[in-house]
Design an enzyme around this catalytic site. Structure first.
Site, PDB file in Angstrom:
ATOM      1  N   GLU A  52     -68.182  25.141 -39.325  1.00  0.00           N
ATOM      2  CA  GLU A  52     -69.699  25.921 -39.648  1.00  0.00           C
ATOM      3  C   GLU A  52     -69.372  27.402 -39.774  1.00  0.00           C
ATOM      4  O   GLU A  52     -69.780  27.866 -40.566  1.00  0.00           O
ATOM      5  CB  GLU A  52     -70.549  25.472 -38.335  1.00  0.00           C
ATOM      6  CG  GLU A  52     -71.294  24.380 -38.287  1.00  0.00           C
ATOM      7  CD  GLU A  52     -70.171  23.061 -37.468  1.00  0.00           C
ATOM      8  OE1 GLU A  52     -68.926  23.513 -37.493  1.00  0.00           O
ATOM      9  OE2 GLU A  52     -70.770  22.168 -37.057  1.00  0.00           O
TER      10      GLU A  52
ATOM     11  N   CYS B 291     -70.823  27.466 -32.885  1.00  0.00           N
ATOM     12  CA  CYS B 291     -71.282  27.571 -34.247  1.00  0.00           C
ATOM     13  C   CYS B 291     -72.688  28.014 -34.507  1.00  0.00           C
ATOM     14  O   CYS B 291     -73.265  28.221 -35.352  1.00  0.00           O
ATOM     15  CB  CYS B 291     -71.048  26.126 -34.589  1.00  0.00           C
ATOM     16  SG  CYS B 291     -69.370  25.456 -34.763  1.00  0.00           S
TER      17      CYS B 291
ATOM     18  N   CYS C 104     -71.716  22.918 -32.321  1.00  0.00           N
ATOM     19  CA  CYS C 104     -71.172  23.332 -31.092  1.00  0.00           C
ATOM     20  C   CYS C 104     -72.004  24.719 -30.617  1.00  0.00           C
ATOM     21  O   CYS C 104     -72.374  25.427 -31.621  1.00  0.00           O
ATOM     22  CB  CYS C 104     -69.739  23.436 -30.690  1.00  0.00           C
ATOM     23  SG  CYS C 104     -69.124  24.886 -31.351  1.00  0.00           S
TER      24      CYS C 104
ATOM     25  N   HIS D  31     -64.209  26.955 -36.501  1.00  0.00           N
ATOM     26  CA  HIS D  31     -64.856  25.756 -36.759  1.00  0.00           C
ATOM     27  C   HIS D  31     -65.351  25.758 -38.049  1.00  0.00           C
ATOM     28  O   HIS D  31     -65.681  26.792 -38.572  1.00  0.00           O
ATOM     29  CB  HIS D  31     -66.002  25.653 -35.653  1.00  0.00           C
ATOM     30  CG  HIS D  31     -65.471  25.246 -34.141  1.00  0.00           C
ATOM     31  ND1 HIS D  31     -66.338  24.851 -33.166  1.00  0.00           N
ATOM     32  CD2 HIS D  31     -64.216  25.307 -33.803  1.00  0.00           C
ATOM     33  CE1 HIS D  31     -65.656  24.697 -32.103  1.00  0.00           C
ATOM     34  NE2 HIS D  31     -64.405  24.939 -32.411  1.00  0.00           N
TER      35      HIS D  31
HETATM   36  N1  LIG Z   1     -69.562  21.111 -34.724  1.00  0.00           N
HETATM   37  C1  LIG Z   1     -68.474  21.361 -34.620  1.00  0.00           C
HETATM   38  N2  LIG Z   1     -67.928  21.020 -33.473  1.00  0.00           N
HETATM   39  C2  LIG Z   1     -66.312  21.196 -33.019  1.00  0.00           C
HETATM   40  N3  LIG Z   1     -65.977  20.777 -31.905  1.00  0.00           N
HETATM   41  C3  LIG Z   1     -64.262  21.327 -32.191  1.00  0.00           C
HETATM   42  N4  LIG Z   1     -64.462  21.784 -33.600  1.00  0.00           N
HETATM   43  C4  LIG Z   1     -65.763  21.565 -33.973  1.00  0.00           C
HETATM   44  C5  LIG Z   1     -66.057  21.883 -35.395  1.00  0.00           C
HETATM   45  O1  LIG Z   1     -65.309  22.501 -36.269  1.00  0.00           O
HETATM   46  N5  LIG Z   1     -67.434  21.993 -35.669  1.00  0.00           N
END
Ligand SMILES: Nc1nc2[nH]cnc2c(=O)[nH]1
Length: 161
Positions: free
Chosen positions: A61, A92, A89, A59
Site C-alpha cells: 500500500e 498502511c 496494517c 508495504h
Molecule cells: N496490508 C499489508 N500487510 C502487510 N504485512 C506485512 N507486509 C504487508 C503489506 O505489504 N501489506
C-alpha cells in the site's frame, strides 16, 4: 469526497491487487499487492518490497501511495481510492490517512495475514492498547520540545500538509 466506486469496479480492482500479490510471491517478495486509483482515473500499482529493498516500510500500500504521489507530483491524494489484496496494517492505514486517500477496500483480512505468519493483527492489538509491552513509548519533554513548531508557525512560506 468522490462518490463510491461501483461493486463491479471494487471487485475488478481487488482482483487486480490479488493478482499483483500472487505475482510478487513468484518474484520472491511478500504476498501483498495494492492499487491507488487517483481522481483522474489513473491506476498506480504497488507490491511489497520489504525484503527486496531492505525497507520495513515498503508495504504494498505504501509503495502504491508513493507511486501515485510521485506520478501526480502531489503529496495530497484526495479523491483517490486504495485497493489492497489484504487489510491494510496500521502503517498502511496511517500512510493512507496522511495521503488523504478517500476510501480503502481490501480483500483478505488481518487474520488471514496472521495465519500466513504476518504480525498485522498483533500490531492492531498494540494500537488498541492490549499489547503495550511490544514496544514501550514514553513521553519525555525537553526544554526545546516546542521550538520546531514555533519555527513552523512563524514561517510564512510553509507548505501545509
Ligand atoms: N496490508 C499489508 N500487510 C502487510 N504485512 C506485512 N507486509 C504487508 C503489506 O505489504 N501489506
Amino acid at each position: 469526497m468522490a462518490t463510491a466506486p461501483s461493486a463491479l469496479e471494487i471487485n475488478r480492482f481487488l482482483d487486480q491487487a490479488v493478482r499483483l500479490a500472487a505475482a510478487n510471491v513468484d518474484a520472491g517478495g511478500g504476498p501483498f499487492g495494492a492499487l491507488v486509483v487517483t481522481s483522474d482515473g489513473r491506476i498506480h500499482e504497488g507490491v511489497n518490497h520489504v525484503t527486496r529493498d531492505n525497507d520495513p516500510t515498503a508495504h504494498a500500500e505504501v509503495v502504491a501511495i508513493r507511486a501515485a504521489a510521485a506520478a501526480s507530483a502531489n503529496f495530497d491524494l484526495s479523491g483517490s481510492v486504495l485497493y489492497a489484496s489484504c487489510e491494510p496494517c496500521p502503517l498502511c492505514l496511517a500512510a493512507a490517512l496522511w495521503a488523504r486517500v478517500d476510501r480503502v477496500y481490501f480483500a483478505a483480512d488481518r487474520h488471514a495475514a496472521a495465519a500466513a505468519g504476518f504480525d498485522d493483527a498483533l500490531f492492531y492489538e498494540y494500537f488498541e492498547g492490549t499489547q503495550p509491552d511490544l514496544m514501550p513509548v514514553r513521553h519525555t519533554a525537553v526544554p526545546a520540545s516546542g521550538v520546531p513548531f514555533v519555527a513552523w508557525r512563524d514561517n510564512p512560506d510553509r507548505v501545509e500538509y
